[in-house]
Design a protein around this motif. Structure first.
Motif, PDB file in Angstrom:
ATOM      1  N   UNK A 195       0.845  -1.186   0.000  1.00  0.00           N
ATOM      2  CA  UNK A 195       0.000   0.000   0.000  1.00  0.00           C
ATOM      3  C   UNK A 195       0.884   1.240   0.000  1.00  0.00           C
ATOM      4  N   UNK A 196       0.260   2.392   0.005  1.00  0.00           N
ATOM      5  CA  UNK A 196       1.009   3.644  -0.012  1.00  0.00           C
ATOM      6  C   UNK A 196       0.642   4.449   1.229  1.00  0.00           C
ATOM      7  N   UNK A 197       1.661   5.003   1.880  1.00  0.00           N
ATOM      8  CA  UNK A 197       1.434   5.850   3.049  1.00  0.00           C
ATOM      9  C   UNK A 197       0.930   7.228   2.621  1.00  0.00           C
ATOM     10  N   UNK A 198       0.466   7.972   3.594  1.00  0.00           N
ATOM     11  CA  UNK A 198       0.049   9.350   3.368  1.00  0.00           C
ATOM     12  C   UNK A 198       1.268  10.209   3.030  1.00  0.00           C
ATOM     13  N   UNK A 199       1.097  11.224   2.192  1.00  0.00           N
ATOM     14  CA  UNK A 199       2.223  12.099   1.876  1.00  0.00           C
ATOM     15  C   UNK A 199       2.507  13.155   2.947  1.00  0.00           C
ATOM     16  N   UNK A 200       1.793  13.117   4.093  1.00  0.00           N
ATOM     17  CA  UNK A 200       1.987  14.126   5.130  1.00  0.00           C
ATOM     18  C   UNK A 200       3.435  14.184   5.589  1.00  0.00           C
ATOM     19  N   UNK A 201       4.057  13.044   5.801  1.00  0.00           N
ATOM     20  CA  UNK A 201       5.445  13.056   6.280  1.00  0.00           C
ATOM     21  C   UNK A 201       6.382  13.677   5.250  1.00  0.00           C
ATOM     22  N   UNK A 202       6.121  13.438   3.984  1.00  0.00           N
ATOM     23  CA  UNK A 202       6.973  14.024   2.943  1.00  0.00           C
ATOM     24  C   UNK A 202       6.864  15.547   2.972  1.00  0.00           C
ATOM     25  N   UNK A 203       5.659  16.051   3.141  1.00  0.00           N
ATOM     26  CA  UNK A 203       5.477  17.504   3.198  1.00  0.00           C
ATOM     27  C   UNK A 203       6.075  18.091   4.478  1.00  0.00           C
ATOM     28  N   UNK A 204       5.981  17.373   5.578  1.00  0.00           N
ATOM     29  CA  UNK A 204       6.609  17.865   6.804  1.00  0.00           C
ATOM     30  C   UNK A 204       8.125  17.867   6.690  1.00  0.00           C
ATOM     31  N   UNK A 205       8.687  16.837   6.068  1.00  0.00           N
ATOM     32  CA  UNK A 205      10.141  16.794   5.894  1.00  0.00           C
ATOM     33  C   UNK A 205      10.629  17.813   4.863  1.00  0.00           C
ATOM     34  N   UNK A 206       9.734  18.358   4.079  1.00  0.00           N
ATOM     35  CA  UNK A 206      10.138  19.411   3.143  1.00  0.00           C
ATOM     36  C   UNK A 206      10.556  20.676   3.884  1.00  0.00           C
ATOM     37  N   UNK A 207      10.073  20.853   5.105  1.00  0.00           N
ATOM     38  CA  UNK A 207      10.415  22.056   5.883  1.00  0.00           C
ATOM     39  C   UNK A 207      11.928  22.173   6.099  1.00  0.00           C
ATOM     40  N   UNK A 208      12.613  21.139   6.636  1.00  0.00           N
ATOM     41  CA  UNK A 208      14.064  21.309   6.794  1.00  0.00           C
ATOM     42  C   UNK A 208      14.825  21.313   5.473  1.00  0.00           C
ATOM     43  N   UNK A 209      14.281  20.669   4.444  1.00  0.00           N
ATOM     44  CA  UNK A 209      14.968  20.644   3.156  1.00  0.00           C
ATOM     45  C   UNK A 209      14.850  21.966   2.402  1.00  0.00           C
ATOM     46  N   UNK A 210      14.026  22.874   2.866  1.00  0.00           N
ATOM     47  CA  UNK A 210      14.000  24.220   2.286  1.00  0.00           C
ATOM     48  C   UNK A 210      15.331  24.913   2.555  1.00  0.00           C
ATOM     49  N   UNK A 211      15.900  24.648   3.720  1.00  0.00           N
ATOM     50  CA  UNK A 211      17.127  25.329   4.142  1.00  0.00           C
ATOM     51  C   UNK A 211      18.385  24.655   3.629  1.00  0.00           C
ATOM     52  N   UNK A 212      18.395  23.331   3.526  1.00  0.00           N
ATOM     53  CA  UNK A 212      19.588  22.617   3.096  1.00  0.00           C
ATOM     54  C   UNK A 212      19.207  21.223   2.620  1.00  0.00           C
ATOM     55  N   UNK A 213      19.874  20.713   1.590  1.00  0.00           N
ATOM     56  CA  UNK A 213      19.595  19.348   1.143  1.00  0.00           C
ATOM     57  C   UNK A 213      20.295  18.287   1.997  1.00  0.00           C
ATOM     58  N   UNK A 214      20.973  18.695   3.046  1.00  0.00           N
ATOM     59  CA  UNK A 214      21.672  17.776   3.937  1.00  0.00           C
ATOM     60  C   UNK A 214      20.649  17.013   4.791  1.00  0.00           C
ATOM     61  N   UNK A 215      20.697  15.680   4.813  1.00  0.00           N
ATOM     62  CA  UNK A 215      19.712  14.921   5.582  1.00  0.00           C
ATOM     63  C   UNK A 215      19.845  15.086   7.097  1.00  0.00           C
ATOM     64  N   UNK A 216      20.958  15.614   7.570  1.00  0.00           N
ATOM     65  CA  UNK A 216      21.085  15.839   9.015  1.00  0.00           C
ATOM     66  C   UNK A 216      20.045  16.832   9.509  1.00  0.00           C
ATOM     67  N   UNK A 217      19.680  17.805   8.687  1.00  0.00           N
ATOM     68  CA  UNK A 217      18.630  18.748   9.062  1.00  0.00           C
ATOM     69  C   UNK A 217      17.293  18.051   9.267  1.00  0.00           C
ATOM     70  N   UNK A 218      16.998  17.080   8.398  1.00  0.00           N
ATOM     71  CA  UNK A 218      15.749  16.324   8.543  1.00  0.00           C
ATOM     72  C   UNK A 218      15.801  15.421   9.768  1.00  0.00           C
ATOM     73  N   UNK A 219      16.976  14.875  10.083  1.00  0.00           N
ATOM     74  CA  UNK A 219      17.112  14.055  11.283  1.00  0.00           C
ATOM     75  C   UNK A 219      16.941  14.905  12.538  1.00  0.00           C
ATOM     76  N   UNK A 220      17.480  16.100  12.522  1.00  0.00           N
ATOM     77  CA  UNK A 220      17.295  17.017  13.655  1.00  0.00           C
ATOM     78  C   UNK A 220      15.836  17.440  13.759  1.00  0.00           C
ATOM     79  N   UNK A 221      15.186  17.656  12.626  1.00  0.00           N
ATOM     80  CA  UNK A 221      13.760  17.981  12.615  1.00  0.00           C
ATOM     81  C   UNK A 221      12.939  16.865  13.271  1.00  0.00           C
ATOM     82  N   UNK A 222      13.280  15.613  12.961  1.00  0.00           N
ATOM     83  CA  UNK A 222      12.597  14.487  13.594  1.00  0.00           C
ATOM     84  C   UNK A 222      12.813  14.513  15.101  1.00  0.00           C
ATOM     85  N   UNK A 223      14.044  14.785  15.522  1.00  0.00           N
ATOM     86  CA  UNK A 223      14.331  14.862  16.952  1.00  0.00           C
ATOM     87  C   UNK A 223      13.565  15.968  17.646  1.00  0.00           C
ATOM     88  N   UNK A 224      13.444  17.103  16.988  1.00  0.00           N
ATOM     89  CA  UNK A 224      12.697  18.212  17.587  1.00  0.00           C
ATOM     90  C   UNK A 224      11.200  17.914  17.651  1.00  0.00           C
TER      91      UNK A 224
END
Length: 160
Positions: free
Chosen positions: A64-93
């Motif tokens: 099946x396919x998950x909701x795209x909500x997580x993809x849109x939420x993870x777009x927030x840190x990727x606006x600032x940098x394409x580095x995945x560490x920003x997305x990992x920090x976003x998850x932690x926050x």
């Protein structure tokens, strides 16, 4: 139940949130970056950098396919940098927010000691700390689940 002032509540809550944030953010760059992380990151970068629209989220193990909500939420840190560490920090926050909401729910319905104990245990739980550094759908669910519990209790006990 006796209530305490907001300043005293913050005096209890702030160190717990700082502990939770430090544990969840520390070592974010040492985490494994696998297939799910890459899939979500690519889709989030496409949204953040190129303005694309995605109506489907990442595929699940059931086909099946998950909701795209997580993809849109993870777009927030990727606006600032394409580095995945920003997305990992976003998850932690986001998971640190879940600790705060747990404190709020516990304090409101069970008292100060229950709030302190439950939020400290959740803040330092090894599996929760480890899981809150991964770029994945389920890792963004913790604050949403805690808010769902809060709204359910508000509706059931307080008719709101």
């Amino acid at each position: 139940m006796r209530t305490i002032s907001l300043a005293k509540q913050l005096a209890f809550l702030c160190p717990i949130l700082m502990l939770a944030a430090c544990l969840r953010i520390y070592g974010a760059d040492t985490e494994f970056f696998g297939g799910d992380d890459a899939y979500i990151s690519i889709k989030a970068i496409q949204i953040a950098r190129y303005g694309e629209t995605h109506l489907l989220g990442p595929p699940s193990s059931l086909g099946l396919v998950h909701s795209p909500l997580s993809v849109y939420l993870y777009a927030i840190p990727y606006v600032f940098s394409p580095d995945p560490r920003g997305a990992q920090i976003f998850t932690g926050l986001m998971n640190t927010v879940a600790v705060g909401v747990l404190y709020l729910v516990s304090y409101r319905y069970f008292g100060l000691w229950a709030a302190m104990v439950s939020s400290i245990l959740y803040a330092v739980h090894p599996h929760m700390v480890f899981a809150s550094r991964v770029i994945n759908n389920a890792q963004l669910g913790a604050p949403l689940v805690m808010l769902y519990i809060l709204t359910g209790l508000l509706g059931y006990y307080e008719n709101r």
